[in-house]
Each structure stands twice: as C-alpha cells, then as structure tokens.
Scaffold this motif. Structure first.
Motif, PDB file in Angstrom:
ATOM      1  N   PHE A  43      -3.340  14.541   8.045  1.00  0.00           N
ATOM      2  CA  PHE A  43      -2.864  14.208   6.627  1.00  0.00           C
ATOM      3  C   PHE A  43      -4.109  13.970   5.736  1.00  0.00           C
ATOM      4  O   PHE A  43      -4.299  14.837   4.418  1.00  0.00           O
ATOM      5  CB  PHE A  43      -1.958  12.984   6.410  1.00  0.00           C
ATOM      6  CG  PHE A  43      -1.420  13.189   5.049  1.00  0.00           C
ATOM      7  CD1 PHE A  43      -0.450  13.978   4.462  1.00  0.00           C
ATOM      8  CD2 PHE A  43      -1.834  11.861   3.970  1.00  0.00           C
ATOM      9  CE1 PHE A  43       0.047  13.749   3.235  1.00  0.00           C
ATOM     10  CE2 PHE A  43      -1.173  11.826   2.900  1.00  0.00           C
ATOM     11  CZ  PHE A  43      -0.282  12.745   2.497  1.00  0.00           C
ATOM     12  N   ALA A  44      -5.096  13.191   6.291  1.00  0.00           N
ATOM     13  CA  ALA A  44      -6.312  13.075   5.348  1.00  0.00           C
ATOM     14  C   ALA A  44      -6.978  14.257   5.240  1.00  0.00           C
ATOM     15  O   ALA A  44      -7.402  14.656   4.090  1.00  0.00           O
ATOM     16  CB  ALA A  44      -7.157  12.022   6.134  1.00  0.00           C
ATOM     17  N   TRP A  72       5.630  14.552   3.617  1.00  0.00           N
ATOM     18  CA  TRP A  72       4.907  13.981   4.840  1.00  0.00           C
ATOM     19  C   TRP A  72       4.911  12.292   4.693  1.00  0.00           C
ATOM     20  O   TRP A  72       5.166  11.578   5.804  1.00  0.00           O
ATOM     21  CB  TRP A  72       3.424  14.442   4.812  1.00  0.00           C
ATOM     22  CG  TRP A  72       2.781  14.132   5.957  1.00  0.00           C
ATOM     23  CD1 TRP A  72       2.309  14.436   7.236  1.00  0.00           C
ATOM     24  CD2 TRP A  72       1.924  12.675   6.244  1.00  0.00           C
ATOM     25  NE1 TRP A  72       1.879  14.047   8.047  1.00  0.00           N
ATOM     26  CE2 TRP A  72       1.541  12.634   7.267  1.00  0.00           C
ATOM     27  CE3 TRP A  72       2.016  11.356   5.282  1.00  0.00           C
ATOM     28  CZ2 TRP A  72       0.797  11.274   8.034  1.00  0.00           C
ATOM     29  CZ3 TRP A  72       1.205  10.421   5.804  1.00  0.00           C
ATOM     30  CH2 TRP A  72       0.449  10.380   7.162  1.00  0.00           C
ATOM     31  N   LEU A  73       4.614  11.802   3.715  1.00  0.00           N
ATOM     32  CA  LEU A  73       4.577  10.441   3.295  1.00  0.00           C
ATOM     33  C   LEU A  73       5.961   9.980   3.868  1.00  0.00           C
ATOM     34  O   LEU A  73       6.057   8.788   4.778  1.00  0.00           O
ATOM     35  CB  LEU A  73       4.203  10.009   2.019  1.00  0.00           C
ATOM     36  CG  LEU A  73       4.280   8.613   1.585  1.00  0.00           C
ATOM     37  CD1 LEU A  73       3.203   7.750   2.318  1.00  0.00           C
ATOM     38  CD2 LEU A  73       4.139   8.287   0.199  1.00  0.00           C
ATOM     39  N   LYS A  74       7.075  10.286   3.295  1.00  0.00           N
ATOM     40  CA  LYS A  74       8.476   9.758   3.733  1.00  0.00           C
ATOM     41  C   LYS A  74       8.740   9.833   5.257  1.00  0.00           C
ATOM     42  O   LYS A  74       9.109   8.737   5.690  1.00  0.00           O
ATOM     43  CB  LYS A  74       9.439  10.541   2.905  1.00  0.00           C
ATOM     44  CG  LYS A  74       9.619  10.340   1.506  1.00  0.00           C
ATOM     45  CD  LYS A  74      10.564  11.254   0.993  1.00  0.00           C
ATOM     46  CE  LYS A  74      10.697  11.296  -0.415  1.00  0.00           C
ATOM     47  NZ  LYS A  74      11.703  12.344  -1.051  1.00  0.00           N
ATOM     48  N   GLN A  82       0.792  -0.979   0.004  1.00  0.00           N
ATOM     49  CA  GLN A  82      -0.035  -0.017   0.048  1.00  0.00           C
ATOM     50  C   GLN A  82       0.798   1.207   0.031  1.00  0.00           C
ATOM     51  O   GLN A  82       0.581   1.930  -0.599  1.00  0.00           O
ATOM     52  CB  GLN A  82      -0.811   0.086   1.137  1.00  0.00           C
ATOM     53  CG  GLN A  82      -1.995  -1.243   1.049  1.00  0.00           C
ATOM     54  CD  GLN A  82      -3.098  -1.034   2.168  1.00  0.00           C
ATOM     55  OE1 GLN A  82      -2.945  -0.291   2.891  1.00  0.00           O
ATOM     56  NE2 GLN A  82      -3.979  -1.904   2.032  1.00  0.00           N
ATOM     57  N   HIS A  83       1.945   1.357   0.690  1.00  0.00           N
ATOM     58  CA  HIS A  83       2.860   2.434   0.739  1.00  0.00           C
ATOM     59  C   HIS A  83       3.343   2.719  -0.727  1.00  0.00           C
ATOM     60  O   HIS A  83       3.628   3.664  -1.312  1.00  0.00           O
ATOM     61  CB  HIS A  83       4.088   2.168   1.714  1.00  0.00           C
ATOM     62  CG  HIS A  83       3.391   2.241   3.183  1.00  0.00           C
ATOM     63  ND1 HIS A  83       4.112   1.727   3.909  1.00  0.00           N
ATOM     64  CD2 HIS A  83       2.498   2.749   3.762  1.00  0.00           C
ATOM     65  CE1 HIS A  83       3.417   1.862   5.318  1.00  0.00           C
ATOM     66  NE2 HIS A  83       2.673   2.806   5.046  1.00  0.00           N
ATOM     67  N   THR A 105      -5.611   6.873   0.289  1.00  0.00           N
ATOM     68  CA  THR A 105      -5.125   7.489   1.399  1.00  0.00           C
ATOM     69  C   THR A 105      -6.199   6.958   2.716  1.00  0.00           C
ATOM     70  O   THR A 105      -5.340   6.314   3.604  1.00  0.00           O
ATOM     71  CB  THR A 105      -4.861   8.897   1.731  1.00  0.00           C
ATOM     72  OG1 THR A 105      -3.825   9.322   0.549  1.00  0.00           O
ATOM     73  CG2 THR A 105      -4.461   9.380   2.725  1.00  0.00           C
ATOM     74  N   LEU A 106      -7.110   7.258   2.416  1.00  0.00           N
ATOM     75  CA  LEU A 106      -8.093   6.843   3.504  1.00  0.00           C
ATOM     76  C   LEU A 106      -8.407   5.012   3.389  1.00  0.00           C
ATOM     77  O   LEU A 106      -8.320   4.572   4.787  1.00  0.00           O
ATOM     78  CB  LEU A 106      -9.694   7.173   3.040  1.00  0.00           C
ATOM     79  CG  LEU A 106      -9.719   8.770   3.146  1.00  0.00           C
ATOM     80  CD1 LEU A 106     -11.194   9.229   2.861  1.00  0.00           C
ATOM     81  CD2 LEU A 106      -9.539   9.322   4.714  1.00  0.00           C
TER      82      LEU A 106
END
Ligand code: FEO
Length: 132
Positions: free
Chosen positions: A81-82, A110-112, A18-19, A52-53
């Motif tokens: 973040f969402a 943010w993701l990293k 998923q990532h 994302t959700l």
C-alpha cells in the motif's frame, strides 16, 4: 466516504486515533478531487504519504515489541500500500489530473479492508497483553 466508525475499532486507542486520521486524509483527498483544487490535492497526497508511513511504522513497532506472530504478513500488506501511495504521489507531481476517483476508491477500499480484516486480527492479541 463515510468516515471512521466504531466498527473499525481495533480496541487500542492510539491506533484507532491514527486510523481516524487516515480516514480523514482520504476524505480530504476526495473533497479536493471533487472541487478540482489541485494545490490542496498535492498537499494532501504528501500528507497522506507521510502519515501512512508514520502509522505503519508505529503499528509494526508495537506488534514487534509484543511478539505478534502475524507481523511479517502484515508488514507485506503495508509495503504494498505504501508503494501505491508513493506512486500516486509521484504521478500527481507530474500531472495533477491523474488522481481520479478510481484511485480514491482504491485507497478507501484498501483502508477499510485492511483494518477490518488484517488489523482486527491483532486486537485480541494486544488486549490480552494489556494494551488498549
Ligand atoms: Fe493500521 Fe495495518 O494498518
């Protein structure tokens, strides 16, 4: 941006998958911005919002089912973040010139950081429970 690499592994295959998808969607967003493709930009932001959700729900449910002690703090990061992604999506629906490289950089960073710092914290916990 450079995509997913093994440094980002949380050592739980479905979550790594998923990532990888999240990295890919943010990358696609960057491509659409660079090429000025407003139609694919809109579609990708919607996809990113949905995925994302989906990812956050999957991860939170998994952590909850294994009694992970850091879940509440983790959930708060997800919520923030969402909300940002949703805000970008809504702004974009009104004016597709608002999604800039600055916003893209925010999403990427943010993701990293979230994976490297917050997600990584559950790796050994889940692995000890036999989940890989
Ligand atoms: Fe993989 Fe906490 O997001």
């Amino acid at each position: 941006m450079a995509g997913w690499n093994p440094d980002y592994s949380v050592n739980v295959a479905p979550l790594d998958d998923q990532h990888k998808m999240l990295f890919r969607l943010i990358d696609d967003l960057g491509e659409s911005i660079r090429q000025g493709k407003s139609e694919s930009l809109g579609t990708t932001v919607i996809e990113l919002d949905n995925y994302t959700l989906y990812h956050f729900i999957t991860e939170e449910r998994l952590l909850e089912s294994y009694g992970y002690p850091g879940l509440e703090r983790h959930r708060k990061e997800h919520e923030k973040f969402a909300a940002s992604v949703k805000e970008f999506k809504n702004k974009l629906a009104q004016d597709n010139s608002t999604l800039s490289m600055d916003i893209l950089n925010y999403l990427q960073n943010w993701l990293k950081n979230h994976i490297l710092v917050t997600d990584k914290k559950y790796s050994s916990y889940l692995n000890e429970k036999g989940l890989y």
